[in-house]
Motif scaffolding. Structure first.
Motif, PDB file in Angstrom:
ATOM      1  N   TYR A   9      37.469   4.857 -50.595  1.00  0.00           N
ATOM      2  CA  TYR A   9      37.764   5.900 -51.599  1.00  0.00           C
ATOM      3  C   TYR A   9      39.164   5.729 -52.165  1.00  0.00           C
ATOM      4  O   TYR A   9      39.969   6.637 -52.139  1.00  0.00           O
ATOM      5  CB  TYR A   9      37.648   7.303 -50.996  1.00  0.00           C
ATOM      6  N   ASN A  10      39.432   4.554 -52.662  1.00  0.00           N
ATOM      7  CA  ASN A  10      40.765   4.263 -53.171  1.00  0.00           C
ATOM      8  C   ASN A  10      40.945   4.640 -54.627  1.00  0.00           C
ATOM      9  O   ASN A  10      42.060   4.718 -55.092  1.00  0.00           O
ATOM     10  CB  ASN A  10      41.040   2.777 -53.043  1.00  0.00           C
ATOM     11  N   LEU A  11      39.810   4.858 -55.317  1.00  0.00           N
ATOM     12  CA  LEU A  11      39.900   4.933 -56.769  1.00  0.00           C
ATOM     13  C   LEU A  11      39.487   6.304 -57.293  1.00  0.00           C
ATOM     14  O   LEU A  11      38.700   7.014 -56.665  1.00  0.00           O
ATOM     15  CB  LEU A  11      38.999   3.862 -57.392  1.00  0.00           C
ATOM     16  N   VAL A  12      40.037   6.644 -58.457  1.00  0.00           N
ATOM     17  CA  VAL A  12      39.647   7.882 -59.114  1.00  0.00           C
ATOM     18  C   VAL A  12      38.365   7.611 -59.896  1.00  0.00           C
ATOM     19  O   VAL A  12      38.355   6.767 -60.790  1.00  0.00           O
ATOM     20  CB  VAL A  12      40.753   8.370 -60.066  1.00  0.00           C
ATOM     21  N   PRO A  13      37.274   8.312 -59.545  1.00  0.00           N
ATOM     22  CA  PRO A  13      35.969   7.934 -60.085  1.00  0.00           C
ATOM     23  C   PRO A  13      35.844   8.072 -61.597  1.00  0.00           C
ATOM     24  O   PRO A  13      35.027   7.393 -62.203  1.00  0.00           O
ATOM     25  CB  PRO A  13      34.985   8.877 -59.378  1.00  0.00           C
ATOM     26  N   THR A  14      36.643   8.947 -62.209  1.00  0.00           N
ATOM     27  CA  THR A  14      36.462   9.130 -63.655  1.00  0.00           C
ATOM     28  C   THR A  14      37.226   8.092 -64.462  1.00  0.00           C
ATOM     29  O   THR A  14      37.063   8.020 -65.672  1.00  0.00           O
ATOM     30  CB  THR A  14      36.937  10.530 -64.097  1.00  0.00           C
ATOM     31  N   LEU A  15      38.073   7.313 -63.815  1.00  0.00           N
ATOM     32  CA  LEU A  15      38.868   6.328 -64.562  1.00  0.00           C
ATOM     33  C   LEU A  15      38.256   4.939 -64.419  1.00  0.00           C
ATOM     34  O   LEU A  15      37.645   4.623 -63.399  1.00  0.00           O
ATOM     35  CB  LEU A  15      40.306   6.322 -64.039  1.00  0.00           C
ATOM     36  N   THR A  16      38.445   4.114 -65.436  1.00  0.00           N
ATOM     37  CA  THR A  16      37.958   2.732 -65.358  1.00  0.00           C
ATOM     38  C   THR A  16      38.856   1.939 -64.422  1.00  0.00           C
ATOM     39  O   THR A  16      39.916   2.404 -64.005  1.00  0.00           O
ATOM     40  CB  THR A  16      37.993   2.051 -66.726  1.00  0.00           C
TER      41      THR A  16
ATOM     42  N   GLU B 275      42.244   1.497 -65.841  1.00  0.00           N
ATOM     43  CA  GLU B 275      43.037   2.732 -65.789  1.00  0.00           C
ATOM     44  C   GLU B 275      43.490   3.050 -64.376  1.00  0.00           C
ATOM     45  O   GLU B 275      44.584   3.562 -64.155  1.00  0.00           O
ATOM     46  CB  GLU B 275      42.203   3.894 -66.349  1.00  0.00           C
TER      47      GLU B 275
ATOM     48  N   LEU C 222      47.409   3.480 -63.009  1.00  0.00           N
ATOM     49  CA  LEU C 222      47.542   4.907 -62.718  1.00  0.00           C
ATOM     50  C   LEU C 222      48.962   5.360 -62.373  1.00  0.00           C
ATOM     51  O   LEU C 222      49.485   6.296 -62.992  1.00  0.00           O
ATOM     52  CB  LEU C 222      46.549   5.269 -61.608  1.00  0.00           C
ATOM     53  N   PRO C 223      49.626   4.706 -61.401  1.00  0.00           N
ATOM     54  CA  PRO C 223      50.979   5.192 -61.047  1.00  0.00           C
ATOM     55  C   PRO C 223      51.948   5.138 -62.226  1.00  0.00           C
ATOM     56  O   PRO C 223      52.711   6.082 -62.437  1.00  0.00           O
ATOM     57  CB  PRO C 223      51.410   4.237 -59.934  1.00  0.00           C
TER      58      PRO C 223
ATOM     59  N   ASP D 253      51.162   5.320 -65.382  1.00  0.00           N
ATOM     60  CA  ASP D 253      50.769   6.379 -66.308  1.00  0.00           C
ATOM     61  C   ASP D 253      51.254   7.732 -65.826  1.00  0.00           C
ATOM     62  O   ASP D 253      51.697   8.569 -66.611  1.00  0.00           O
ATOM     63  CB  ASP D 253      49.254   6.413 -66.470  1.00  0.00           C
TER      64      ASP D 253
ATOM     65  N   ARG E 237      33.609   1.624 -64.307  1.00  0.00           N
ATOM     66  CA  ARG E 237      34.038   2.733 -63.444  1.00  0.00           C
ATOM     67  C   ARG E 237      33.812   2.333 -61.995  1.00  0.00           C
ATOM     68  O   ARG E 237      32.956   1.483 -61.717  1.00  0.00           O
ATOM     69  CB  ARG E 237      33.198   3.966 -63.735  1.00  0.00           C
TER      70      ARG E 237
ATOM     71  N   ARG F  45      46.100  -2.264 -58.067  1.00  0.00           N
ATOM     72  CA  ARG F  45      46.885  -1.085 -58.380  1.00  0.00           C
ATOM     73  C   ARG F  45      48.175  -1.057 -57.551  1.00  0.00           C
ATOM     74  O   ARG F  45      49.256  -0.774 -58.047  1.00  0.00           O
ATOM     75  CB  ARG F  45      46.099   0.201 -58.094  1.00  0.00           C
TER      76      ARG F  45
END
Ligand SMILES: Nc1ncnc2c1ncn2[C@@H]1O[C@H](COP(=O)(O)OP(=O)(O)OP(=O)(O)O)[C@@H](O)[C@H]1O
Ligand SMILES: [Mg+2]
Lengths: 247, 856
Positions: free
Chosen positions: A101-108, A111, A115-116, A118, A145, A161
Motif C-alpha cells: 500500500y505504497n501508492l495513492v490509488p487515485t493518482l497515476t 503523479e 507526489l512529495p 507536488d 493507476r 518516488r
C-alpha cells in the motif's frame, strides 16, 4: 568510533531507547541503540521478528518518537522538531518504501512519483525524474493507476518516488516482503543501482538473506540491541550469522 | 448471537451512528415540537373558552352567512329587543347582549399602541357575572359613553390607574376615563389580548351596530338544564335564521374552530418536518450502505463461519432499530424542549400561555417514536439486504467497494422517471383544474422529478466534478486534485450525499424564485394599475386591519388634496347561475368619483364611476356568472339576513388589483358593518407638489399614531417587502432539512476518511502537511455541496417557473429568476459545507501517521 564516520553519517541514533507500554506489558523495542548510517551506502537491518527493526526505522524517519536518546539526520536533531517541521523534513529530505500500500490509488504512477515535490509545491527536476523512471523501467506505465499495476510494478513506483525527490536518505521496510523472487530481484537491483550511480543512501529492513546480500553492510538486531554487523555481505555470510544468532 | 453482533457493531462504530442519529433527532424534534406547541396553544384556548363561557347556558344568534373569512364567520347582528323577549321565556334567569369589536387599540402615554403581538379587542361590559369572565380588580363598571374598563395586564404594563385618561382608537380616536381595571378570571389578560370594555350603547356605537348585538348569552334558572332551555327557546323563536346553541355546543364550536386553524399550522409544519425526515432517511441509507460496504470482510467472515443470511440481515437491521429507537427518544425529548423554549419566547413577546407546562399528548410521543423508528429501519432495509447477500468468498478479497455504476442504465431510467414526473407536474399545474387531482398530480410529479434526479445522480457526478473541480488542482495544487479525485472515487456515494442537500436547496431555490417573482409581480401590478401620490396604511401588525374613516374624511377636506378614496375589502357569496350561493369571493369598495383616476382596470365596458348605482365585475367573473352589462348580480354580504341585488354597471379587464368585484364605499357601508378603511389613496391638486400635500396631511395623523403616510413607491416597496417576511419564515423552516443534509456531508466524509486511513497515513509519511490534508477534505466537501446545490437550484428554478406560470391568472404576471440570491445560495452552500467538514478534516489531519500506515 572515529570522527570521520560521524561526519559522513547521513543518519545516526545515539542511545536510542523505545519503550512501549508500562509495568507488566512493558516492551523495550529499542534498548540504548547506537548506530550510524553512512552517506552513499546501502545498509540492511536484519533480525528476528519483534526485534525492533521497524521501530528503529520509524524513529530514524521521524515517524515515531524515541523514549530517550537522539536521532540525527546529518546535522539536524529530530527529537526537538515540531510536527510541522518533521513533515517538511520527510517531504524534502527523506524517501520511503513500505511493504505494501505504497501508492495513492487515485493518482497515476507518474503523479505518485512526483507526489512529495507536488506536496511541497517545489519545481520538479524533470531530467532527474526521467532518469529514475528509466532506471526502474516504468516509462510505459506512467499513466496507469496503482490498481492497474502488478505488485512488483507498484513497488517499483514506490522506489521511484523515494528516489525522485533526491532525498538525503531512503528508508525501506521489507520492500520486497510481498514479492516473488524475480520482482524482488528487480527492486533490489534498482536500489543497488541508486546507491552506485546516484550515490544514494539507503537503509532497508529485510528478513531475506538474498536481499541483504545486495547491501554494503548488514546490521543485526535482537531484543532491541545491535548484536552483530557484517561488511560486504553475501548470502552465505548472512545465513551463517543468522544461524549463529539463532543459537 | 445476532444481538451480540448488533451490539458490538454499534459500539465499535459508535461515532458514525451519532451523526446518523442526529439527523433523526432533529427531524423528530421538529415534528414533536410542532405538535406539542400547537397542543399547548390549543389547550390554552380551550381553557380560555371554557373560562369565558363557564356560566353561559345558551347562545342565541343569527345563522352564519359566510364562513371562514379572515374575520371568522360572518352573521347578521340580532336586534337588541330580542334580549327582553328571551328574558320572558320561562326558565331564563338572565340574558345579556354581547358585542365584540375587533380593532380597538389602547394607546399608551406616548401615543404608541399598548398591544403588540395579540388581538386588541373592545367588548361590552356585561353586568351579570355568570355570563362574563371579567372580574373587576379595582374601580367600577363603565356607566357613561366616556368611561372604560381596561385589562389589568395592559394597566400594569403601561402604568394606567383608575381615574386616568386614556386615548383609544375605536378606531376613531377618542379619550376615555378609566373607571375600572379588570382581570379575565384569575389572569391579568387572556393570551396577551388587549381588552377595552365599554357600556353597551358605546360598544354598539363603535361597532356600528346601534340597537343590535352580535349574539345573546343566556343563563338558566337553577334546575333548568341546557337542553330543556334550548328547546324552550327554539319553540319561542321560530325564525329559521335564529340559532340557539347550548353553552356546551357553543364551547365545542369555538374549540373546534381553533383546532381547525391549529391543524393547518400542524400540517404546514409537518410538511417541513417530513422534508427533513426524508433527507434524514437518505443520510441513514447512505451511512448504512457505506458501513456495510466497509464491513464486507467482517460480514463475509461471519457467513464463512456459518452465519445464515437471515442472521446477518437481522444483525444489521437490529443496529438500525437501536439507532432509530435511541434517536427517536432523544428527538421526542428535544421536541418537548423546543416547544417549551417557544412558549418562553412567546411569553417574552407578551403572549403568555397559562398553565404550568407544555402539553404532551400520548399521541405525540407515539407518533414521534413510530415515525423515527420507521424512517430509520426502512432506510436501512436495502443495505441490510445487501449485507445478507455478501458471499463468504468476499472475506478473502481485498477491501470491497460498492459495486460499479451502470451509467447508461442509470441515465435512461433516471430520464424516464424524470420525464414522467415532469409530465405529471405540468399536467397538474396547467391542464387539470380539479383541486384534489391537481394536488396529487403536482405532488407525485415533484416526487418523480426528485426520483429521476436521484437515479441519474451518480451518472452526473463524473462530468460535474470534472467541470467544477477543474480549477481545483490549479487553485489548491495537490490537495485540490485529491479532493476532486476523491469525489469521483465512489460516484454513487457522492451523489447520495449531494442529493440530500439537493432536496432542501431546491425548495430554497423555489421559494427564492417564487418570492422574487411575487415581488416583481406586485411591483408590476401596483406600478401599472394603481395611480396615487400618497397612500395611508394602518401601519404594522396584522392585528390592526384598518383605520377610522374620519381620517379619510379629514384628508378629503384639505385644499391641497384633489381626491381621496378609502379602500375596503370583504368576502361575499354570490348567487350562481344555478341559483345557489357560491363560495367566498373577494369584493373591494372604492369611492365612485375617484375610482377611475386611481385604478387602471384595463379595457372597460360601461363606467366604473357608476358603481354608486350598482356593481362592477371583471370580464372573467361576468363570464362565469353569465351576466352582461345591465344584468344584475345577487350576493350576500353576510352581515344581514337578506340578499342584495345590484345591477352590473361596468365590466373590466384587469383583475390583479381590483379582484372580481367592485362596489362603492357607500354600498359597502350600507351592507357591511365594518367601521374602518384598509387604505387611503390620495391624489394631489395640480400645482401642489406631493411633498406639500404630505405636509398638510401629517397634522391629521397626530391622533392616529399607527397610520402611516407613504408615497407610492414606498407603498409598493412595502407591499413587496411583506413577501420577504414570508420567504424569510420559510427559509427558517427549510433550514432544518439543509442542516440535516450538512450533517450527512459531515458523516459521509468521516466515513470516507476512515476508509482512507492508510492512504492518508501514507500521504502524511511522504510529506503532506496536516493543513494540506484538512484542505483536501474541505474541498471535497465543497465540491459535493456545490454539486447538491447546483442540481437543487436547477430543480428549484424549474419548480419556480412552473408554479409561477400556473398562477398567472392569480396575478403572478412576472417571472424573476433572482440571479443574485441564487448565487448567494451557492456560496452559502459551499461555506456551510466547509463548516460541515471542520470535524472530519480535523480528524483526518490529526491522525497518527504510524497508526494510519498500519491500518489496512
Ligand atoms: N505500537 C506498539 N505498541 C506496543 N508494542 C509495540 C508497538 N509496536 C511495536 N511493538 C513491540 O515492539 C517490539 C518491536 O517491534 P517491531 O515492529 O520494531 O519489530 P520488527 O523487528 O519490525 O518485527 P517484524 O520483523 O515482525 O516486522 C515488538 O515486541 C512489538 O511487539
Ligand atoms: Mg517490522
Amino acid at each position: 568510533m572515529s570522527t570521520v564516520t560521524v561526519e559522513l553519517a547521513a543518519a545516526r541514533v545515539v542511545e536510542a531507547t523505545k519503550v512501549y507500554g508500562r509495568g507488566d506489558t512493558e516492551v523495550r523495542a529499542l534498548d540504548t541503540v547506537d548506530a550510524s548510517f553512512e552517506r552513499g551506502r546501502f545498509t540492511a537491518i536484519m533480525g528476528p521478528s519483534g526485534s525492533g527493526k521497524s521501530t528503529l526505522l520509524h524513529c530514524l524517519a521521524g515517524l515515531d518518537h524515541l523514549t530517550s536518546g537522539h536521532v540525527f539526520l546529518g546535522e539536524l536533531e529530530l527529537s526537538g522538531l515540531s510536527e510541522k517541521q518533521l513533515t517538511k523534513v520527510r517531504r524534502d529530505r527523506l524517501g520511503f518504501v513500505f511493504q505494501s500500500y505504497n501508492l495513492v490509488p487515485t493518482l497515476t504512477a507518474a503523479e505518485n512519483i512526483t507526489l512529495p515535490a507536488d506536496l511541497g509545491g517545489r519545481p520538479i527536476d524533470q531530467a532527474w525524474v526521467d532518469r529514475v523512471i528509466d532506471v526502474v523501467d516504468l516509462r510505459n506505465r506512467l499513466t496507469h493507476r496503482p490498481s492497474e499495476l502488478s505488485g512488483g510494478q507498484q513497488q517499483r513506483v514506490a522506489v521511484a518516488r523515494a528516489l525522485a525527490n533526491q532525498p538525503d536518505i531512503v528508508f525501506a521496510d521489507e520492500p520486497t516482503g510481498n514479492l516473488d523472487s524475480k520482482s524482488s530481484g528487480d527492486i533490489l537491483r534498482f536500489m543497488r543501482k541508486a546507491v552506485d550511480e546516484f550515490n544514494q543512501t539507503i537503509v532497508m529492513v529485510s528478513h531475506d538473506p538474498v536481499a541483504a546480500a545486495y547491501a554494503d553492510r548488514v546490521v543485526f538486531l535482537a531484543d532491541g540491541r545491535i548484536v552483530d554487523e557484517i561488511q560486504s555481505p553475501t548470502r552465505e555470510s548472512v545465513l551463517e550469522h543468522m544461524a549463529r544468532l539463532g543459537d | 448471537m445476532v444481538w451480540r453482533i448488533t451490539w458490538r457493531g454499534l459500539l465499535s462504530h459508535a461515532l458514525r451512528f451519532v451523526m446518523t442519529a442526529l439527523a433523526i433527532v432533529l427531524g423528530i424534534s421538529f415534528l414533536v415540537g410542532s405538535f406539542v406547541i400547537t397542543d399547548t396553544i390549543r389547550s390554552a384556548f380551550d381553557d380560555l373558552f371554557a373560562q369565558a363561557t363557564k356560566g353561559t347556558d345558551e347562545i342565541v344568534r343569527f345563522q352564519a352567512q359566510i364562513k371562514n373569512t379572515d374575520l371568522g364567520d360572518v352573521r347578521p347582528p340580532v336586534p337588541a329587543s330580542l334580549v327582553a323577549a328571551i328574558e320572558a321565556v320561562p326558565g331564563v334567569r338572565a340574558a345579556e347582549g354581547l358585542i365584540q369589536v375587533p380593532n380597538v387599540q389602547i394607546l399608551d402615554r406616548k401615543g404608541k399602541p399598548a398591544g403588540s403581538f395579540a388581538p386588541q379587542v373592545g367588548y361590552t361590559w356585561v353586568r351579570d357575572t355568570a355570563l362574563s369572565p371579567w372580574r373587576l380588580a379595582s374601580g367600577r363598571p363603565p356607566r357613561t359613553a366616556g368611561e372604560v374598563v381596561i385589562d389589568r395586564g395592559t394597566a400594569i404594563d403601561k402604568r394606567f390607574h383608575v381615574g386616568d385618561r386614556v386615548n383609544i382608537l375605536t378606531p376613531t380616536a377618542k379619550q376615555y376615563v378609566i373607571v375600572g381595571i379588570t382581570r379575565f378570571g384569575r389572569v391579568d389578560r387572556p393570551l396577551g389580548t388587549t381588552a377595552s370594555l365599554f357600556t353597551t350603547t358605546e360598544a354598539q356605537r363603535i361597532a356600528n351596530k346601534v340597537g343590535k348585538f352580535d349574539q345573546i348569552a343566556v343563563a338558566a334558572q337553577p334546575g333548568v338544564s341546557q337542553e330543556q332551555l334550548q328547546s324552550r327557546l327554539r319553540a319561542a323563536f321560530t325564525d329559521p335564521q335564529i340559532e340557539v346553541l347550548t353553552g356546551t355546543q357553543y364551547r365545542k364550536e369555538q374549540q373546534s374552530n381553533i383546532r381547525k386553524q391549529l391543524g393547518f399550522i400542524n400540517i404546514a409544519l409537518g410538511i417541513f418536518a417530513g422534508v427533513g425526515l426524508l433527507v434524514g432517511a437518505f443520510i441513514i441509507f447512505n451511512t448504512f450502505t457505506i458501513v456495510v460496504a466497509q464491513r464486507t470482510r467482517e460480514l463475509a467472515l461471519m457467513r464463512a463461519v456459518g452465519a445464515s443470511p437471515g442472521q446477518v440481515f437481522r444483525a444489521v437491521l437490529g443496529e438500525s432499530t437501536l439507532v432509530g429507537l435511541i434517536a427517536s427518544i432523544i428527538g421526542v425529548a428535544g421536541g418537548v424542549a423546543l416547544a417549551a423554549g417557544l412558549r418562553a419566547l412567546l411569553a417574552a413577546l407578551g403572549v403568555s400561555l397559562p398553565g404550568g407546562s407544555v402539553v404532551v399528548e400520548p399521541r405525540t410521543v407515539v407518533l414521534g417514536l413510530v415515525v423515527g423508528l420507521l424512517v430509520t429501519v426502512l432506510a436501512a432495509l436495502m443495505p441490510a439486504r445487501k449485507a445478507a447477500t455478501t458471499p463468504p468468498i468476499a472475506a478473502l478479497r481485498e477491501v470491497a467497494v460498492e459495486g460499479e455504476v451502470d451509467l447508461a442504465r442509470r441515465i435512461t431510467s433516471g430520464v424516464v422517471v424524470f420525464a414522467v414526473g415532469t409530465a405529471a407536474l405540468l399536467l397538474g399545474l396547467f391542464v387539470v383544474s380539479s383541486g384534489t387531482q391537481e394536488i396529487w398530480l403536482v405532488g407525485l410529479g415533484a416526487l418523480g422529478v426528485f426520483g429521476g434526479v436521484i437515479t441519474a445522480g451518480p451518472a452526473v457526478v463524473r462530468p460535474f466534478a470534472r467541470l467544477f473541480g477543474a480549477p481545483l488542482p490549479r487553485l489548491r495544487k495537490l490537495p485540490g486534485r485529491l479532493a476532486r479525485d476523491n469525489t469521483l472515487r465512489n460516484p454513487r456515494r457522492s451523489a447520495r450525499t449531494a442529493i440530500a442537500l439537493t432536496v432542501g436547496v431546491s425548495l430554497v431555490g423555489f421559494i427564492t424564485i417564487f418570492g422574487a417573482s411575487a415581488k416583481k409581480s406586485i411591483r408590476h401590478v401596483f406600478g401599472g394599475q394603481l395611480h396615487a401620490d400618497y397612500l395611508l396604511t394602518p401601519g404594522s401588525g396584522g392585528f390592526t386591519p384598518g383605520f377610522s374613516p374620519d381620517v379619510t374624511a379629514a384628508v378629503a377636506k384639505l385644499p391641497q388634496v384633489d381626491a381621496v378614496t378609502g379602500l375596503r375589502l370583504w368576502e361575499v357569496r354570490v348567487r350562481q347561475p344555478n341559483g345557489k350561493l357560491g363560495g367566498n369571493d373577494p369584493i373591494a369598495a372604492l369611492e365612485p368619483s375617484v375610482i377611475g383616476r386611481v385604478l387602471d382596470a384595463g379595457h372597460l365596458q360601461g363606467n366604473l364611476e357608476h358603481i354608486d348605482r350598482g356593481i362592477a365585475v371583471s370580464q372573467k367573473f361576468a363570464k362565469h356568472l353569465h351576466v352582461r352589462l345591465g344584468d344584475t348580480v345577487t350576493l350576500t354580504f353576510g352581515a344581514e339576513p337578506q340578499d342584495t341585488t345590484l345591477p352590473v354597471v361596468a365590466i373590466y379587464e384587469k383583475t390583479s388589483l381590483a379582484g372580481p368585484m367592485l362596489v362603492s364605499i357607500a354600498t359597502f357601508a350600507q351592507h357591511v358593518r365594518l367601521n374602518f378603511d384598509f387604505l387611503d389613496v390620495i391624489l394631489a391638486k395640480p400645482g401642489v407638489t406631493p411633498t406639500q400635500m404630505a405636509d398638510a396631511v401629517k397634522p391629521i395623523l397626530a391622533s392616529y399614531p399607527t397610520v402611516k403616510l407613504e408615497d407610492r413607491n414606498k407603498f409598493i416597496n412595502d407591499q413587496a417587502k411583506q413577501v420577504d417576511q414570508v420567504v424569510a419564515f420559510i427559509y427558517v423552516l427549510l433550514a432544518l432539512s439543509v442542516i440535516i443534509a450538512l450533517l450527512g456531508i459531515a458523516n459521509t466524509l468521516a466515513l470516507s476518511i476512515y476508509e482512507r486511513t492508510h492512504e492518508i497515513g501514507l500521504l502524511r509519511a511522504v510529506g503532506m502537511s496536516r493543513r494540506q490534508v484538512r484542505s483536501s477534505v474541505r474541498w471535497e466537501a465543497v465540491l459535493i455541496s456545490i454539486l447538491g446545490t447546483v442540481i437543487g437550484l436547477v430543480l428549484g428554478l424549474f419548480f419556480g417557473w412552473a408554479i409561477t406560470a400556473s398562477l398567472r391568472d392569480q396575478g403572478f404576471t412576472q417571472f424573476d429568476i433572482a440571479p443574485v440570491q441564487l448565487v448567494v445560495v451557492v456560496i452559502v452552500g459551499g461555506l456551510a459545507a466547509v463548516g460541515a467538514a471542520v470535524v472530519p478534516a480535523w480528524r483526518a489531519g490529526r491522525m497518527d501517521v504510524l497508526d494510519a500506515i498500519h491500518t489496512e
